[in-house]
Design an enzyme around this catalytic site. Structure first.
Site, PDB file in Angstrom:
ATOM      1  N   SER A 195      28.924  79.223  95.021  1.00 41.41           N
ATOM      2  CA  SER A 195      28.499  79.728  96.318  1.00 41.41           C
ATOM      3  C   SER A 195      27.009  79.557  96.572  1.00 41.41           C
ATOM      4  O   SER A 195      26.596  79.448  97.722  1.00 41.41           O
ATOM      5  CB  SER A 195      28.889  81.201  96.459  1.00 41.41           C
ATOM      6  OG  SER A 195      28.424  81.935  95.360  1.00 41.41           O
ATOM      7  N   HIS A 242      34.720  78.809  99.008  1.00 43.08           N
ATOM      8  CA  HIS A 242      33.943  77.802  99.750  1.00 43.08           C
ATOM      9  C   HIS A 242      34.578  76.417  99.758  1.00 43.08           C
ATOM     10  O   HIS A 242      33.981  75.473 100.246  1.00 43.08           O
ATOM     11  CB  HIS A 242      32.527  77.709  99.173  1.00 43.08           C
ATOM     12  CG  HIS A 242      31.781  78.999  99.263  1.00 43.08           C
ATOM     13  ND1 HIS A 242      31.205  79.440 100.435  1.00 43.08           N
ATOM     14  CD2 HIS A 242      31.568  79.969  98.339  1.00 43.08           C
ATOM     15  CE1 HIS A 242      30.643  80.619 100.223  1.00 43.08           C
ATOM     16  NE2 HIS A 242      30.847  80.962  98.958  1.00 43.08           N
ATOM     17  N   LYS A 244      35.459  82.859 105.119  1.00 44.46           N
ATOM     18  CA  LYS A 244      34.442  81.800 105.174  1.00 44.46           C
ATOM     19  C   LYS A 244      34.884  80.768 106.224  1.00 44.46           C
ATOM     20  O   LYS A 244      34.786  81.046 107.401  1.00 44.46           O
ATOM     21  CB  LYS A 244      34.252  81.196 103.777  1.00 44.46           C
ATOM     22  CG  LYS A 244      34.010  82.253 102.680  1.00 44.46           C
ATOM     23  CD  LYS A 244      32.559  82.587 102.428  1.00 44.46           C
ATOM     24  CE  LYS A 244      32.322  83.958 101.840  1.00 44.46           C
ATOM     25  NZ  LYS A 244      32.373  84.042 100.380  1.00 44.46           N
TER      26      LYS A 244
HETATM   27  C1  PLP Z   1      32.269  85.335  99.576  1.00 41.84           C
HETATM   28  C2  PLP Z   1      32.855  85.149  98.241  1.00 41.84           C
HETATM   29  C3  PLP Z   1      33.750  86.073  97.713  1.00 41.84           C
HETATM   30  C4  PLP Z   1      34.056  87.364  98.385  1.00 41.84           C
HETATM   31  O1  PLP Z   1      34.808  87.204  99.526  1.00 41.84           O
HETATM   32  P1  PLP Z   1      34.727  88.293 100.692  1.00 41.84           P
HETATM   33  O2  PLP Z   1      35.924  88.007 101.505  1.00 41.84           O
HETATM   34  O3  PLP Z   1      33.461  88.061 101.417  1.00 41.84           O
HETATM   35  O4  PLP Z   1      34.769  89.628 100.043  1.00 41.84           O
HETATM   36  C5  PLP Z   1      34.332  85.791  96.505  1.00 41.84           C
HETATM   37  N1  PLP Z   1      34.018  84.681  95.821  1.00 41.84           N
HETATM   38  C6  PLP Z   1      33.131  83.780  96.285  1.00 41.84           C
HETATM   39  C7  PLP Z   1      32.820  82.562  95.489  1.00 41.84           C
HETATM   40  C8  PLP Z   1      32.513  83.999  97.511  1.00 41.84           C
HETATM   41  O5  PLP Z   1      31.608  83.135  97.948  1.00 41.84           O
END
Ligand code: PLP
Length: 636
Positions: free
Chosen positions: A429, A457, A488
């Protein structure tokens, strides 16, 4: 029942004023308290009284104001000079620059019975009668709730009562006080903002010096409102019990909190929120100005897609706005089921399960499947939610070097186990790089370990059809656990897990973050469902995003910015936290919203700009962003 104000004042010809006290009591308490105050008047250490005045007045219950005592903190000091310094600091905290002058003035009012009323902006005394000062009266503690020795004066309690009333007076921003009792060296600074801060030494023992200043700041209401309140308003101050009071530690519990925040501020690690005044899109409004958004995870601009918004409104009409309970009780609507079916189809697995967030999916999955005695192999750059899942599981967590499959294998060999997991972000991320999944899968198979990827992602970004990491590598065999987020590229909210039926049934029964939380609202689910349908049927946005990724790579190369990515995330590493913050601030001034990412999200000293691309960015915006980045980071 009527309440009475009971006041005592004792004096003699030689000394003048000897002692005074006041109480608010009911009729049945009146004789006891009158006796007690009389006793106090006649046996005072300063001398024998030759005149004692006892005054009793009726108070109408409706005229009483009830106040909670100010929270108490004690500052221990070794010497009164140190105490004075502490007091000055507190005055500064209250926004008073003339702390020295105020302290000096305090020494000059020893012989006064009342307090100085000081206008802190003009530094002028504003009491109508400066000989007498202002006297705060008609107040008492709620002494019904604790034992007290009526014959003895409780300096601290009386001071707390007075300070509490004064702090609530109109236009009063605070108070500072040193007792004129030569035996009593403790003083205080008090205000609504800081509570009652007692300083253990504010003067030398034996000194008759002391005084009290009410700090006044002009506002709409007049001085007379302040004086009337102080001299006439009846106030009962509610104090907890005496044992808690004597410890006087109430304020201390916040000390560490404040210190930790101060530390963050000093080290450029303090975080604050930015307010966005429009929908999340390639351009957003903030501070009444438009910005190019290069920090969002809404890679496909689905947060603000008109078809999705229309569908959500319809589904809101049909299913309402809340789910009324957890997934296992009332919180599974037809929309939830449709979304899970679509996710399973999208990721080509037997089944899927939606969690409230990606964070909750990760902690729920890892902590339910693994426990003490198990081993989890986790990439050093995995997302915090994976780390927290590992911690919660109590399994042994072995961290391997970032995307280093050789190191992973060595660690697997060094930590044999019966039940184990290899877990990794698919796209990292904060670095935007892609896990070597084929090799990770080979190791998992060879050593009989579970495999898990976090597709936060990669979903909607990687692969010909945007289906994620497995499509990117054209893998035949999928990881056991495919976790992802709806928050995302899909532009909604929620997390999901895809896998076989056994896995999903297990999670429904065991994952605590799934079981013990109200399920997502039908509105959110509808937006995920509509977004997923778009992603599955129309590759236009995906193609635009993938084009932008290729184009931005080229722009960075042309500008000689050392960064490159196959995903929508571009880390531009600058190292120093403050430099990253400054560059981000300059870009913002130019209308480009690009986040600076710092510790603890990334390692100390590896602060970076994190550019994330969207399908709807124009080529001009991307080339200008690359040019500005180069301009502001220079050659770091
Ligand atoms: C954003 C993210 C999460 C968490 O997801 P949310 O729906 O925002 O709680 C988990 N793992 C990764 C790699 C992320 O980038």
């Amino acid at each position: 029942m009527n309440l009475f104000s009971l006041k005592m004042r004792a004096s003699n010809r030689n000394v003048g004023h000897l002692s005074g006290a006041e109480k608010l009591v009911n009729e049945s308490q009146l004789p006891t308290y009158t006796n007690a105050l009389l006793h106090r008047a006649l046996h005072h250490s300063k001398g024998e009284a030759d005149e004692v005045t006892i005054k009793v007045e009726t108070i109408q219950p409706g005229d009483i104001q009830h106040l909670d005592a100010l929270p108490v903190t004690t500052v221990e000091v070794a010497h009164h000079q140190e105490g004075i310094e502490e007091a000055k600091k507190l005055l500064f905290d209250l926004g008073l620059k003339q702390a020295d002058e105020i302290i000096e003035m305090l020494g000059s009012c020893s012989s006064m019975r009342g307090a100085i009323l000081l206008d802190v902006d003009t530094m002028k005394r504003i009491e109508p009668n400066q000989e007498r000062g202002i006297r705060a009266t008609y107040m008492d503690a709620n002494h019904d709730c604790f034992q007290e020795d009526l014959k003895k004066k409780n300096h601290f309690q009386e001071a707390l009562v007075l300070a509490t009333k004064v702090a609530h007076a109109p236009n009063i921003i605070g108070e500072i006080c040193i007792s004129d009792d030569p035996e009593y060296v403790t003083g205080y600074v008090a205000a609504k903002e800081i509570g009652y801060v007692r300083i253990t030494k504010l003067k030398e023992k034996g000194s008759h010096c002391g005084g009290r200043i009410f700090l006044y700041r002009q506002s709409d209401s007049s001085v007379s409102a302040t004086i009337t309140y102080l001299e006439k308003q009846t106030a009962v101050v509610h104090i907890g019990d005496e044992s808690r009071l004597n410890k006087a530690k109430q304020g201390d519990k916040w000390k560490k909190v404040k210190k930790d925040l101060d530390f963050l501020q000093k080290n450029h690690l303090y975080r604050s929120l930015k307010e966005i005044q429009s929908a999340q899109d390639a351009r957003v409004k903030m501070n009444d100005r438009e910005y190019v958004m290069l920090a969002s995870n809404s890679y496909l601009n689905l947060c603000n897609h008109s078809d999705i918004k229309r569908y959500v409104l319809q589904m809101g009409e049909a299913y309402g706005v809340g789910s009324g309970g957890s997934r296992l009780t009332t919180g599974t609507t037809s929309l939830h089921r449709l979304l899970e079916e679509a996710l399973a189809e999208f990721k080509e697995t037997e089944e899927a399960l939606v969690f409230n967030t990606g964070y909750m999916a990760n902690i729920g999955v890892i902590s339910s499947l693994f426990s003490e005695g198990d081993v989890i192999f986790s990439d050093e750059l995995n997302h915090a939610s994976i780390i927290d899942g590992c911690r919660l599981s109590k399994a042994k967590t072995v961290v391997y070097k970032h995307n280093d499959m050789k190191d992973l294998e060595e660690k697997i060999l060094a930590h044999p186990c019966e039940n184990g997991l290899i877990v990794s972000d698919a796209v990292f991320s904060m670095d935007g790089d892609i896990v070597n999944l084929p090799e990770l899968m080979r190791l998992a198979n060879q050593y009989g370990l579970f495999s898990m990827v976090d597709e936060a992602h990669s979903t909607g970004v990687l692969g010909e059809r945007g289906r994620g990491i497995c499509e990117h590598f054209q893998l035949k065999q999928k990881p056991d656990i495919i976790m992802g987020t709806l928050s995302k590229a899909l532009g909604s909210e929620g997390g999901f897990v895809c896998g076989n039926k056994l896995l999903i049934e297990y999670l429904k029964n065991k994952a605590r973050s799934f079981i013990f939380s109200t399920s997502l609202s039908p509105i959110t689910i509808a937006s995920s469902l509509a977004a997923l349908r778009i992603v599955m049927n129309d590759y236009t946005l995906l193609k635009k995003l993938q084009d932008n990724i290729a184009y931005f790579n080229k722009c960075l190369q042309q500008n000689k910015v050392p960064a490159h990515s196959h995903s929508a995330i571009f880390p531009i590493i600058v190292g120093d936290e403050q430099v990253a913050m400054n560059v981000s601030a300059k870009l913002l001034q130019k209308g480009y919203f690009i986040s600076a990412i710092r510790y603890p999200t990334v390692a100390k000293g590896s602060a970076r700009l994190r550019v994330s691309l969207m399908a709807n960015h124009s080529k001009e915006e991307l080339s200008e962003a690359a040019r500005l980045i180069k301009k502001y980071i220079g050659n770091v």
